[in-house]
Design a protein around this motif. Structure first.
Motif, PDB file in Angstrom:
ATOM      1  N   SER A 327       1.102  -1.237  -0.280  1.00  0.00           N
ATOM      2  CA  SER A 327      -0.134   0.062   0.017  1.00  0.00           C
ATOM      3  C   SER A 327       0.663   1.355  -0.031  1.00  0.00           C
ATOM      4  CB  SER A 327      -0.883   0.009   1.144  1.00  0.00           C
ATOM      5  OG  SER A 327      -1.805  -1.115   1.139  1.00  0.00           O
ATOM      6  N   GLU A 328       1.877   1.056   0.627  1.00  0.00           N
ATOM      7  CA  GLU A 328       2.690   2.424   0.934  1.00  0.00           C
ATOM      8  C   GLU A 328       3.631   2.584  -0.358  1.00  0.00           C
ATOM      9  OE1 GLU A 328       4.803   2.887   4.616  1.00  0.00           O
ATOM     10  OE2 GLU A 328       3.081   2.475   5.837  1.00  0.00           O
ATOM     11  N   ALA A 329       3.962   1.653  -1.056  1.00  0.00           N
ATOM     12  CA  ALA A 329       4.579   1.598  -2.217  1.00  0.00           C
ATOM     13  C   ALA A 329       3.658   2.256  -3.205  1.00  0.00           C
ATOM     14  CB  ALA A 329       5.211   0.342  -2.700  1.00  0.00           C
ATOM     15  N   LEU A 330       2.609   1.769  -3.627  1.00  0.00           N
ATOM     16  CA  LEU A 330       1.669   2.306  -4.303  1.00  0.00           C
ATOM     17  C   LEU A 330       1.165   3.701  -4.189  1.00  0.00           C
ATOM     18  CD1 LEU A 330      -0.792  -0.853  -4.692  1.00  0.00           C
ATOM     19  CD2 LEU A 330       0.873   0.112  -6.532  1.00  0.00           C
ATOM     20  N   ARG A 331       1.178   4.034  -2.926  1.00  0.00           N
ATOM     21  CA  ARG A 331       0.711   5.367  -2.726  1.00  0.00           C
ATOM     22  C   ARG A 331       2.050   6.580  -3.009  1.00  0.00           C
ATOM     23  NH1 ARG A 331      -0.067   4.556   2.398  1.00  0.00           N
ATOM     24  NH2 ARG A 331      -2.075   3.809   2.007  1.00  0.00           N
ATOM     25  N   GLU A 332       3.189   6.051  -3.287  1.00  0.00           N
ATOM     26  CA  GLU A 332       4.447   6.771  -3.348  1.00  0.00           C
ATOM     27  C   GLU A 332       4.100   6.969  -4.779  1.00  0.00           C
ATOM     28  OE1 GLU A 332       7.034   8.238  -1.935  1.00  0.00           O
ATOM     29  OE2 GLU A 332       5.879   7.849  -0.189  1.00  0.00           O
ATOM     30  N   ILE A 333       3.720   6.010  -5.727  1.00  0.00           N
ATOM     31  CA  ILE A 333       3.800   6.189  -7.139  1.00  0.00           C
ATOM     32  C   ILE A 333       2.267   6.523  -7.754  1.00  0.00           C
ATOM     33  CG2 ILE A 333       5.640   5.002  -7.595  1.00  0.00           C
ATOM     34  CD1 ILE A 333       3.836   2.597  -8.189  1.00  0.00           C
ATOM     35  N   ASP A 334       1.309   7.008  -6.809  1.00  0.00           N
ATOM     36  CA  ASP A 334       0.106   7.722  -7.079  1.00  0.00           C
ATOM     37  C   ASP A 334      -0.866   6.578  -7.682  1.00  0.00           C
ATOM     38  OD1 ASP A 334      -2.174   9.531  -7.299  1.00  0.00           O
ATOM     39  OD2 ASP A 334      -1.501  10.007  -9.281  1.00  0.00           O
TER      40      ASP A 334
END
Length: 337
Positions: A327-334
């Protein structure tokens, strides 16, 4: 986009789409369809051994994964999350079939899960061929650690992280000679290999390696062999139900009082519940127990108990950590999966 020369700047897919959208909007035209599609749900393919000897581990991991996604409303960067769940039945060939279904038919954005090392390895070449994202949230085989496939990520452990410190501890405190016992499959072979290396390097001697097949019900022949060798200590790895049966029978044979039983993740909150007093005295290395005393762990354990009426184990930790890392990785790349 191709470069026109060796020093031409690279334009990322994201930059290209952003510029295209800006040009379209400036001209009064609708945004390209590809941009509208990026707000579609993120589809996760979840593969684990929901039947077989490690079914409880798969269930705990999946439960905790859902627990985390509940906490963020099943949405990342404005995109809804969907999970398609598949059972590999602790079988590499079935796991590979399920991966093909998820990638080719269900069109998932990535595959996450896989507790069994033999299944995790079976999927690897196919995932490379598909250039698909592969998040291993359970399997500990060390072979995956050193693979250079750039879309492969592990959020759990590698076998050396527990076997190596256990080798040092056993050599220093319990014995300079040992018998090892493990279920005969990729994960078990890897656990013992990662233990043997540092133990022998310290000067220890592995008297014998014993390899019962997965699903062994009666360990008496193997335990009789251990009893006749009479080593100072044993080091063992069995997954799930195999571990419960082995420890019970080891205790019934009276071996625990003569030679300490040590191992790799063979004792956790679930096996303790099944074993009762037979678990006493067994020395096992873990990455997580529900009594870890920090704010994050206390909240996780409390939320898990409230939702599932059971204590979280290391497999629940695997699932929760995997969900949060993703989730945090996907959030970083919008949310661009």
């Amino acid at each position: 986009m191709k470069k026109s020369g060796p020093l031409a700047p690279r334009v990322s897919r994201r930059t290209f789409l952003r510029r295209g959208a800006g040009a379209a909007l400036a001209a009064g035209a609708p945004a390209p369809a590809v941009l509208a599609q990026t707000r579609a749900p993120i589809r996760l393919g979840h593969i684990n051994s929901f039947t077989g000897g490690i079914a409880y581990a798969a269930a705990a991991s999946y439960n905790a994964m859902q627990l985390y996604f509940d906490s963020i409303g099943w949405s990342i960067a404005g995109r809804k999350l969907e999970i398609i769940k598949e059972d590999d039945q602790f079988n590499p060939q079935i796991g590979l079939q399920k991966a093909k279904k998820l990638i080719e038919s269900d069109k998932v954005d990535l595959i996450i899960g896989v507790q069994a090392s033999n299944v995790a390895l079976a999927l690897l070449n196919y995932m490379k061929q598909q250039k698909a994202f592969y998040i291993v949230s359970g399997a500990g085989t060390d072979a995956i650690t050193w693979d250079r496939y750039p879309y492969l990520f592990r959020t759990s452990i590698s076998t050396y992280q527990l076997s190596t410190p256990m080798a040092d501890y056993i050599y220093d405190h319990l014995g300079k000679e040992i018998v090892t016992t493990s279920s005969d499959y990729a994960g078990g072979r890897d656990v013992i290999a990662q233990f043997k290396g540092p133990y022998i390097k310290r000067g220890g001697k592995v008297i014998k390696e014993i390899w019962p097949p997965l699903g062994t019900q009666d360990f008496s022949a193997y335990l009789t062999d251990i009893k006749s060798i009479n080593p100072p200590v044993t080091y063992d790895f069995m997954p799930g139900a195999d571990a419960v049966r082995f420890i019970q029978q080891y205790s019934e044979f009276g071996l625990k009082e003569k030679m300490p039983l040590t191992g790799f993740t063979i004792i956790d909150s679930q096996t303790i519940s099944a074993l009762g007093k037979a678990a006493l005295g067994v020395i096992s290395a873990l990455t997580y127990v529900d009594t870890v005393d920090n704010p994050e762990s206390r909240k996780f354990a409390a939320d898990y108990r409230a939702r599932y009426h059971a204590s979280p184990d290391l497999f629940a930790d695997y699932g929760y950590v995997a969900a949060r890392a993703l989730s945090e990785a996907l959030r970083e790349i919008d949310g661009d999966a």
